[in-house]
Design an enzyme around this catalytic site. Structure first.
Site, PDB file in Angstrom:
ATOM      1  N   GLY A 137       0.034  -0.195  -5.003  1.00 33.24           N
ATOM      2  CA  GLY A 137      -1.280  -0.808  -4.848  1.00 33.24           C
ATOM      3  C   GLY A 137      -2.207  -0.315  -5.932  1.00 33.24           C
ATOM      4  O   GLY A 137      -2.334   0.892  -6.125  1.00 33.24           O
ATOM      5  N   CYS A 195       5.841 -13.463   4.076  1.00 34.11           N
ATOM      6  CA  CYS A 195       5.945 -12.203   4.819  1.00 34.11           C
ATOM      7  C   CYS A 195       4.654 -11.973   5.598  1.00 34.11           C
ATOM      8  O   CYS A 195       3.568 -12.184   5.071  1.00 34.11           O
ATOM      9  CB  CYS A 195       6.149 -11.044   3.850  1.00 34.11           C
ATOM     10  SG  CYS A 195       6.165  -9.445   4.687  1.00 34.11           S
ATOM     11  N   TYR A 223      12.905  -4.552  -4.517  1.00 32.77           N
ATOM     12  CA  TYR A 223      11.821  -4.658  -5.485  1.00 32.77           C
ATOM     13  C   TYR A 223      10.740  -3.594  -5.380  1.00 32.77           C
ATOM     14  O   TYR A 223      10.370  -2.975  -6.373  1.00 32.77           O
ATOM     15  CB  TYR A 223      11.195  -6.055  -5.352  1.00 32.77           C
ATOM     16  CG  TYR A 223       9.953  -6.279  -6.170  1.00 32.77           C
ATOM     17  CD1 TYR A 223       9.987  -6.224  -7.562  1.00 32.77           C
ATOM     18  CD2 TYR A 223       8.736  -6.567  -5.556  1.00 32.77           C
ATOM     19  CE1 TYR A 223       8.840  -6.437  -8.314  1.00 32.77           C
ATOM     20  CE2 TYR A 223       7.580  -6.781  -6.302  1.00 32.77           C
ATOM     21  CZ  TYR A 223       7.644  -6.720  -7.679  1.00 32.77           C
ATOM     22  OH  TYR A 223       6.524  -6.932  -8.423  1.00 32.77           O
ATOM     23  N   CYS A 263       0.853  -1.187   0.000  1.00 29.87           N
ATOM     24  CA  CYS A 263       0.000   0.000   0.000  1.00 29.87           C
ATOM     25  C   CYS A 263       0.885   1.232   0.000  1.00 29.87           C
ATOM     26  O   CYS A 263       2.042   1.182   0.406  1.00 29.87           O
ATOM     27  CB  CYS A 263      -0.871   0.051   1.249  1.00 29.87           C
ATOM     28  SG  CYS A 263      -2.086  -1.256   1.308  1.00 29.87           S
ATOM     29  N   CYS A 306      12.149  -3.333   6.063  1.00 36.37           N
ATOM     30  CA  CYS A 306      11.989  -4.357   5.020  1.00 36.37           C
ATOM     31  C   CYS A 306      13.025  -4.176   3.911  1.00 36.37           C
ATOM     32  O   CYS A 306      12.957  -3.223   3.129  1.00 36.37           O
ATOM     33  CB  CYS A 306      10.587  -4.263   4.429  1.00 36.37           C
ATOM     34  SG  CYS A 306      10.343  -5.364   3.024  1.00 36.37           S
ATOM     35  N   ASN A 348      -0.141   1.457   5.920  1.00 34.59           N
ATOM     36  CA  ASN A 348       0.674   0.562   5.095  1.00 34.59           C
ATOM     37  C   ASN A 348       1.389  -0.390   6.044  1.00 34.59           C
ATOM     38  O   ASN A 348       2.112   0.069   6.923  1.00 34.59           O
ATOM     39  CB  ASN A 348       1.686   1.375   4.285  1.00 34.59           C
ATOM     40  CG  ASN A 348       2.686   0.510   3.528  1.00 34.59           C
ATOM     41  OD1 ASN A 348       3.793   0.944   3.243  1.00 34.59           O
ATOM     42  ND2 ASN A 348       2.313  -0.704   3.189  1.00 34.59           N
ATOM     43  N   GLY A 349       1.167  -1.680   5.844  1.00 30.98           N
ATOM     44  CA  GLY A 349       1.789  -2.674   6.719  1.00 30.98           C
ATOM     45  C   GLY A 349       0.780  -3.730   7.081  1.00 30.98           C
ATOM     46  O   GLY A 349      -0.286  -3.826   6.462  1.00 30.98           O
ATOM     47  N   CYS A 356      15.003  -6.150   8.104  1.00 29.96           N
ATOM     48  CA  CYS A 356      14.328  -7.446   8.180  1.00 29.96           C
ATOM     49  C   CYS A 356      14.712  -8.233   6.937  1.00 29.96           C
ATOM     50  O   CYS A 356      14.665  -7.696   5.819  1.00 29.96           O
ATOM     51  CB  CYS A 356      12.808  -7.256   8.215  1.00 29.96           C
ATOM     52  SG  CYS A 356      11.882  -8.807   8.074  1.00 29.96           S
TER      53      CYS A 356
HETATM   54 FE1  SF4 Z   1      10.251  -7.431   3.881  1.00 33.46          FE
HETATM   55 FE2  SF4 Z   1      10.645 -10.067   3.667  1.00 33.46          FE
HETATM   56 FE3  SF4 Z   1      10.710  -8.872   6.087  1.00 33.46          FE
HETATM   57 FE4  SF4 Z   1       8.396  -9.081   4.718  1.00 33.46          FE
HETATM   58  S1  SF4 Z   1       9.619 -10.787   5.562  1.00 33.46           S
HETATM   59  S2  SF4 Z   1       9.161  -7.287   5.828  1.00 33.46           S
HETATM   60  S3  SF4 Z   1       9.098  -8.843   2.574  1.00 33.46           S
HETATM   61  S4  SF4 Z   1      12.137  -8.553   4.352  1.00 33.46           S
END
Ligand code: SF4
Length: 475
Positions: A37, A398, A258, A11, A252, A111-112, A450
């Site tokens: 989105g 994810c 991407y 989003c 992220c 968003n999330g 992450c």
């Molecule tokens: Fe991003 Fe992958 Fe973590 Fe999801 S799991 S927040 S897509 S790095």
């Protein structure tokens, strides 16, 4: 069917404070965030006294005509563009969410994805709360309304301390805008400013998921909203507080690989820099003798530029993308092999004939599209096809706002790299290493990322939201 063998975008959110045409800037901002989105979009605005909204399914440019925007005229606005998998019924879950509460009218765009939304919702429903959507975002609104804190900023901070997961939020009341990020800072959210001019006497403060939205509306980037921070923009001042400092950052990394546009700055870093580094690092780790570096458009382009620069192998656009493919189209009655992919991509035979090709993409999800593209390149005369992927194998889903298939559908969770190479029909296949990915994206300088979809090590406790919430209501 259109190509669906990709991770789906999530989003985009935008907020505008103190501009005579706030609704128009929100519209333009959403337009720049359309890649995040494409299913629904909405704007809520304030004329200083009351809030007005419009939400609909479809693309931003189709929804917000002059006739729709005129009644939204205001000096404050927030907007949201959303990905979902459902049809018309998903309008129920389109955002922003606008509610009347004991603290006045508030609107919220998210968003999330919250990982404890369902347990909070069950508790609130058992206490008499009535939910109007099946989106996780609505629990935040209920928690704000039910908070015993007396002021709206205190109630928002109180609510945000109770939810777990990923949230970059913009909210508004009739005379204020609020912007907040979760304590781990999963999703990006940037703050910008349009300096006062003769037309309007004070600076306009803006927030957006990505800074590409600022470029379109003439705002300059100031800074990130920090993990755990709540910024309140009111008639007299801009204030900042940290409602939580308890968690380690885990932004992220896939935003750099991407999701975000290369012309954006996210987590304080240019996406273009990271993405080109990914390609350079990939060339260092997995070199190959070849004649051409070819990107899978558009997602592989920037990494391919980096791979070509590092390897010295010429870069060529040997796959041409048709940008005007709609969501539905009429297939020929006689089935055409790989019709969906051919509709979207076409190889340039004159470039590929007799060549050894390094094909660059940003991910392999199920593998079905990669297989079709490799076959397409071979059929166009390529002698060898060496696939290179600018991130590690995706082995886990994810839970923080990216719509990934379940593990059973992720090819890398179920096959070895050699088996994937054989499945997609490439001469060789290599992924970027996890260490290479982190280095390319500047891990620790100062962002910490992450990487759970590559490692399975999640930074929060996971309640399996796939079990609880249908994909249509996850962001
Ligand atoms: Fe991003 Fe992958 Fe973590 Fe999801 S799991 S927040 S897509 S790095």
């Amino acid at each position: 069917m259109p190509i669906s063998d990709k991770f789906h975008d999530e989003c985009g959110v935008v907020a505008i404070f103190a501009h005579p045409e706030a609704e128009k800037l929100a519209y333009l901002g959403l337009h720049a965030l359309q890649h995040r989105g494409q299913e629904s979009a909405g704007i809520v605005s304030s004329d200083g006294l009351s809030l007005h909204q419009h939400k609909a399914m479809g693309l931003v440019a189709d929804i917000f005509t002059e006739d729709v925007l005129t009644p939204l005229r205001g000096s404050i606005a927030i907007g949201h563009t959303r990905y979902s998998t459902a049809g018309d019924s998903a309008l129920l879950n389109a955002q922003p969410i606008l509610v009347q509460s004991n603290k006045g009218a508030i609107a919220l765009a998210h968003n999330g994805n919250l990982v404890n939304a369902q347990s909070i919702r069950q508790r609130l429903e058992s206490q008499g709360s009535i939910f109007q959507t099946n989106s996780d975002t609505e629990v935040i609104v209920h928690l704000i309304a039910l908070s015993r804190e007396h002021t709206l900023p205190d109630a928002i901070a109180d609510a945000l301390r109770r939810v777990e997961g990923a949230f970059s939020l913009v909210m508004m009341s009739a005379d204020r805008v609020f912007a907040a990020r979760d304590p781990r800072g999963f999703r990006p959210l940037a703050m910008g400013r349009i300096p006062a001019t003769e037309g309007h006497s004070r600076d306009t403060i803006v927030f957006a998921s990505e800074t590409c939205a600022f470029d379109l509306i003439g705002a300059h980037y100031e800074r990130e909203v920090r993990p755990g921070e709540l910024i309140v923009v009111g008639p007299d001042e801009v204030t900042s507080r940290f409602y939580s400092t308890s968690a380690a950052q885990s932004s992220c990394i896939f935003e750099h690989v991407y999701f975000s546009r290369p012309d954006s700055v996210i987590f304080g870093r240019a996406v273009q820099t990271s993405r080109e580094n990914l390609g350079r690092q990939l060339a260092k780790e997995s070199p190959v003798e070849a004649d051409l570096v070819v990107p899978v458009p558009d997602s592989g382009v920037t990494a391919a530029v980096g791979y070509a620069a590092e390897s010295g192998i010429p870069f060529r656009f040997a796959l041409i993308r048709n940008h005007y493919v709609g969501r539905t189209f009429i297939e020929p009655r006689q089935s055409v092999r790989d019709f969906g992919v051919k509709l979207k991509l076409n190889p340039v035979r004159s470039l590929l004939e007799g060549k050894r090709v390094v094909l660059i993409d940003d991910s392999i999800v199920r593998g079905t599209t990669s297989r079709k593209i490799v076959r397409m390149i071979r059929n166009a005369g390529a002698r060898e096809v060496h696939m290179r992927i600018s991130c590690p194998p995706t082995i886990s889903s994810c839970y923080y706002g990216v719509d990934t298939p379940s593990r059973s559908q992720l090819i890398a969770a179920n096959k070895s790299i050699d088996e994937i190479r054989d499945y997609i029909g490439a001469d060789s296949l290599a992924y970027l290493s996890l260490e290479g990915l982190k280095r390319a994206c500047g891990e620790g300088e100062p962002t910490h990322y992450c990487t759970a979809c590559y490692t399975g090590n999640y930074p929060t406790e996971i309640i399996d939201v796939e079990e609880i919430l249908p994909a249509a209501v996850r962001r």
